[in-house]
Design a protein around this motif. Structure first.
Motif, PDB file in Angstrom:
ATOM      1  N   GLN A 142     -10.850  49.117-158.351  1.00 44.10           N
ATOM      2  CA  GLN A 142     -10.457  47.759-158.721  1.00 44.10           C
ATOM      3  C   GLN A 142     -10.261  46.836-157.527  1.00 44.10           C
ATOM      4  O   GLN A 142      -9.760  45.734-157.670  1.00 44.10           O
ATOM      5  CB  GLN A 142      -9.163  47.821-159.550  1.00 44.10           C
ATOM      6  N   LYS A 143     -10.664  47.315-156.349  1.00 40.58           N
ATOM      7  CA  LYS A 143     -10.633  46.519-155.110  1.00 40.58           C
ATOM      8  C   LYS A 143      -9.218  46.107-154.712  1.00 40.58           C
ATOM      9  O   LYS A 143      -8.995  44.993-154.246  1.00 40.58           O
ATOM     10  CB  LYS A 143     -11.541  45.291-155.238  1.00 40.58           C
ATOM     11  N   GLN A 144      -8.300  47.035-154.900  1.00 39.79           N
ATOM     12  CA  GLN A 144      -6.956  46.799-154.397  1.00 39.79           C
ATOM     13  C   GLN A 144      -6.968  46.891-152.874  1.00 39.79           C
ATOM     14  O   GLN A 144      -7.645  47.760-152.307  1.00 39.79           O
ATOM     15  CB  GLN A 144      -5.983  47.842-154.956  1.00 39.79           C
ATOM     16  N   PRO A 145      -6.249  46.016-152.208  1.00 40.05           N
ATOM     17  CA  PRO A 145      -6.197  46.059-150.740  1.00 40.05           C
ATOM     18  C   PRO A 145      -5.717  47.412-150.237  1.00 40.05           C
ATOM     19  O   PRO A 145      -4.736  47.959-150.732  1.00 40.05           O
ATOM     20  CB  PRO A 145      -5.188  44.953-150.394  1.00 40.05           C
ATOM     21  N   GLY A 146      -6.445  47.960-149.293  1.00 35.06           N
ATOM     22  CA  GLY A 146      -6.048  49.235-148.706  1.00 35.06           C
ATOM     23  C   GLY A 146      -6.448  50.455-149.498  1.00 35.06           C
ATOM     24  O   GLY A 146      -6.086  51.581-149.131  1.00 35.06           O
ATOM     25  N   PHE A 147      -7.190  50.280-150.601  1.00 36.88           N
ATOM     26  CA  PHE A 147      -7.596  51.430-151.407  1.00 36.88           C
ATOM     27  C   PHE A 147      -8.532  52.326-150.592  1.00 36.88           C
ATOM     28  O   PHE A 147      -9.550  51.857-150.071  1.00 36.88           O
ATOM     29  CB  PHE A 147      -8.311  50.958-152.673  1.00 36.88           C
ATOM     30  N   PRO A 148      -8.203  53.620-150.455  1.00 37.49           N
ATOM     31  CA  PRO A 148      -9.031  54.535-149.646  1.00 37.49           C
ATOM     32  C   PRO A 148     -10.306  54.940-150.393  1.00 37.49           C
ATOM     33  O   PRO A 148     -10.335  55.941-151.110  1.00 37.49           O
ATOM     34  CB  PRO A 148      -8.095  55.724-149.419  1.00 37.49           C
ATOM     35  N   GLU A 149     -11.362  54.191-150.225  1.00 38.83           N
ATOM     36  CA  GLU A 149     -12.589  54.370-151.011  1.00 38.83           C
ATOM     37  C   GLU A 149     -13.261  55.729-150.799  1.00 38.83           C
ATOM     38  O   GLU A 149     -14.012  56.186-151.659  1.00 38.83           O
ATOM     39  CB  GLU A 149     -13.583  53.258-150.677  1.00 38.83           C
ATOM     40  N   HIS A 150     -12.988  56.374-149.679  1.00 36.60           N
ATOM     41  CA  HIS A 150     -13.684  57.624-149.368  1.00 36.60           C
ATOM     42  C   HIS A 150     -13.077  58.841-150.067  1.00 36.60           C
ATOM     43  O   HIS A 150     -13.755  59.864-150.235  1.00 36.60           O
ATOM     44  CB  HIS A 150     -13.631  57.871-147.857  1.00 36.60           C
ATOM     45  N   VAL A 151     -11.805  58.747-150.488  1.00 34.51           N
ATOM     46  CA  VAL A 151     -11.080  59.927-150.964  1.00 34.51           C
ATOM     47  C   VAL A 151     -11.729  60.574-152.186  1.00 34.51           C
ATOM     48  O   VAL A 151     -12.029  61.773-152.202  1.00 34.51           O
ATOM     49  CB  VAL A 151      -9.603  59.583-151.264  1.00 34.51           C
ATOM     50  N   LEU A 152     -11.944  59.791-153.235  1.00 30.04           N
ATOM     51  CA  LEU A 152     -12.468  60.365-154.475  1.00 30.04           C
ATOM     52  C   LEU A 152     -13.907  60.859-154.348  1.00 30.04           C
ATOM     53  O   LEU A 152     -14.212  61.969-154.809  1.00 30.04           O
ATOM     54  CB  LEU A 152     -12.327  59.360-155.620  1.00 30.04           C
ATOM     55  N   PRO A 153     -14.825  60.078-153.750  1.00 31.94           N
ATOM     56  CA  PRO A 153     -16.193  60.613-153.585  1.00 31.94           C
ATOM     57  C   PRO A 153     -16.220  61.934-152.810  1.00 31.94           C
ATOM     58  O   PRO A 153     -16.963  62.857-153.173  1.00 31.94           O
ATOM     59  CB  PRO A 153     -16.907  59.499-152.817  1.00 31.94           C
ATOM     60  N   GLU A 154     -15.405  62.037-151.759  1.00 32.74           N
ATOM     61  CA  GLU A 154     -15.378  63.274-150.978  1.00 32.74           C
ATOM     62  C   GLU A 154     -14.848  64.432-151.818  1.00 32.74           C
ATOM     63  O   GLU A 154     -15.400  65.540-151.788  1.00 32.74           O
ATOM     64  CB  GLU A 154     -14.518  63.087-149.728  1.00 32.74           C
ATOM     65  N   TYR A 155     -13.787  64.186-152.583  1.00 36.12           N
ATOM     66  CA  TYR A 155     -13.212  65.246-153.404  1.00 36.12           C
ATOM     67  C   TYR A 155     -14.180  65.672-154.502  1.00 36.12           C
ATOM     68  O   TYR A 155     -14.414  66.871-154.711  1.00 36.12           O
ATOM     69  CB  TYR A 155     -11.898  64.773-154.023  1.00 36.12           C
ATOM     70  N   LEU A 156     -14.749  64.703-155.212  1.00 40.73           N
ATOM     71  CA  LEU A 156     -15.636  65.019-156.326  1.00 40.73           C
ATOM     72  C   LEU A 156     -16.912  65.709-155.852  1.00 40.73           C
ATOM     73  O   LEU A 156     -17.432  66.593-156.531  1.00 40.73           O
ATOM     74  CB  LEU A 156     -15.966  63.736-157.097  1.00 40.73           C
ATOM     75  N   THR A 157     -17.404  65.329-154.686  1.00 37.09           N
ATOM     76  CA  THR A 157     -18.566  66.012-154.113  1.00 37.09           C
ATOM     77  C   THR A 157     -18.214  67.451-153.758  1.00 37.09           C
ATOM     78  O   THR A 157     -19.006  68.376-153.981  1.00 37.09           O
ATOM     79  CB  THR A 157     -19.057  65.271-152.863  1.00 37.09           C
ATOM     80  N   SER A 158     -17.005  67.660-153.232  1.00 32.72           N
ATOM     81  CA  SER A 158     -16.594  69.003-152.798  1.00 32.72           C
ATOM     82  C   SER A 158     -16.471  69.974-153.963  1.00 32.72           C
ATOM     83  O   SER A 158     -16.686  71.180-153.789  1.00 32.72           O
ATOM     84  CB  SER A 158     -15.256  68.923-152.042  1.00 32.72           C
ATOM     85  N   ILE A 159     -16.127  69.478-155.170  1.00 31.37           N
ATOM     86  CA  ILE A 159     -15.986  70.381-156.320  1.00 31.37           C
ATOM     87  C   ILE A 159     -17.266  70.432-157.158  1.00 31.37           C
ATOM     88  O   ILE A 159     -17.332  71.169-158.151  1.00 31.37           O
ATOM     89  CB  ILE A 159     -14.788  69.992-157.205  1.00 31.37           C
ATOM     90  N   GLY A 160     -18.260  69.639-156.786  1.00 33.49           N
ATOM     91  CA  GLY A 160     -19.563  69.728-157.432  1.00 33.49           C
ATOM     92  C   GLY A 160     -19.650  69.162-158.832  1.00 33.49           C
ATOM     93  O   GLY A 160     -20.471  69.606-159.632  1.00 33.49           O
TER      94      GLY A 160
END
Length: 320
Positions: free
Chosen positions: A82-100
């Protein structure tokens, strides 16, 4: 006992408790899925992942059930950035990629809309929720999802019940399963039987990369927060009361309420035959203390067969 033996004993106890917690949550989710027929053969389940403990736990448990369930269903995780200031955009893609797991990150600047429309100091939740819901319905269509899974748990349902009673004048909660207002989408809440305290422990054990919501979580004196604190206080002072209150949601007696749309009070007549749920005002009514909720509440109790938890037949491996 040596220090090493003490550490080993503590580690074994911690592992035992962790396994028991995971088993309990798995059974709670399996029960909810079966009781309300939430997931069926061939379903494509869109798990809405906010970055909070509840949605992480929901995704994790459903992925575990998917491996052993006697039915086939697919899972796709969706996060709305939702484009909140400071939202760590990398966290979820990295986690979801790691669990396949298959996933989609949807970028929509609802933050700016909410901040522009809602006056400073006012609650943003209602508008934020409506915007988010509309976007998720659209994405569900794009992904061909047949079910939309949300991470609301038992405590959320109780909080909503009291919010509607105190502020809305309605006897209404969050249903475990419902159809969207346009009739096109099925929303499910597989965590409906799960306690928030269990989900908090599970999130710590699984070390999910929790992302706080800075848009609404920082707002003081929210009505929902006030109700949550009230319910948590009841839980501390009167153990077992929350379990009893939740059972009340599943044990409704319309003839003993006052909704003329649910019960024909106007057409009520006396007769010679016994009347189901008739008045017992002249009889002594007994109320028993609810059983105390223990960690062995579900894991060690005899249960009926749960189809979603039944292991599917083992497939023969073809080569390496």
């Amino acid at each position: 006992m040596s220090d090493i033996q003490t550490l080993d004993a503590k580690a074994q106890k911690a592992l035992f408790e962790a396994n028991k917690l995971a088993k309990r949550l798995r059974h709670h989710v399996g029960d909810a899925i079966n009781d309300f027929n939430m997931i069926e053969q061939g379903d494509r389940v869109m798990v809405c992942l906010s970055g909070g403990k509840d949605s992480f736990a929901l995704l994790d448990i459903l992925l575990g059930l998917q491996k052993s369930a006697p039915i086939d269903f697919s899972i796709v995780a969706v996060n709305l950035d939702q484009k909140q200031p400071g939202f760590p955009e990398h966290v979820l893609p990295e986690y979801l990629t790691s669990i396949g797991v298959e996933y989609r990150i949807v970028e929509e600047d609802t933050y700016s809309i909410v901040k522009r429309v809602i006056p400073e100091g006012k609650t943003t939740c209602s508008l934020c929720s409506r915007l988010r819901r509309g976007i998720l319905y659209r994405v569900a269509d794009e992904l061909g999802a047949t079910k939309i899974a949300l991470g609301h748990h038992r405590d959320d349902m109780l909080h909503t019940l009291f919010l509607n009673m105190f502020y809305g004048g309605k006897l209404k909660s969050m249903p475990p399963k419902l159809v969207s207002d346009d009739g096109r989408h099925m929303v499910i809440r597989p965590l409906a039987y799960c306690r928030e305290k269990d989900l908090e422990r599970y999130a710590k054990l699984r070390e999910f990369p929790i992302i706080p919501c800075n848009l609404c979580g920082s707002q003081p004196n929210l009505q929902r927060q006030v109700v949550k604190e009230m319910v948590n206080d009841w839980d501390k002072r009167f153990p077992g009361r929350l379990e009893s209150m939740f059972r009340a949601l599943q044990n409704v007696v319309p003839s003993h309420l006052a909704d003329t749309g649910l019960f024909d009070f106007a057409g009520l007549k006396t007769g010679d035959a016994p009347f189901a749920d008739g008045d017992t005002a002249f009889d002594k009514e007994e109320f028993r203390d609810p059983p105390l909720p223990g960690d062995d509440e579900l894991a060690d109790a005899p249960r009926r067969t749960i189809s979603i938890l039944d292991s599917r037949p083992k497939e023969t491996s073809c080569g390496g």
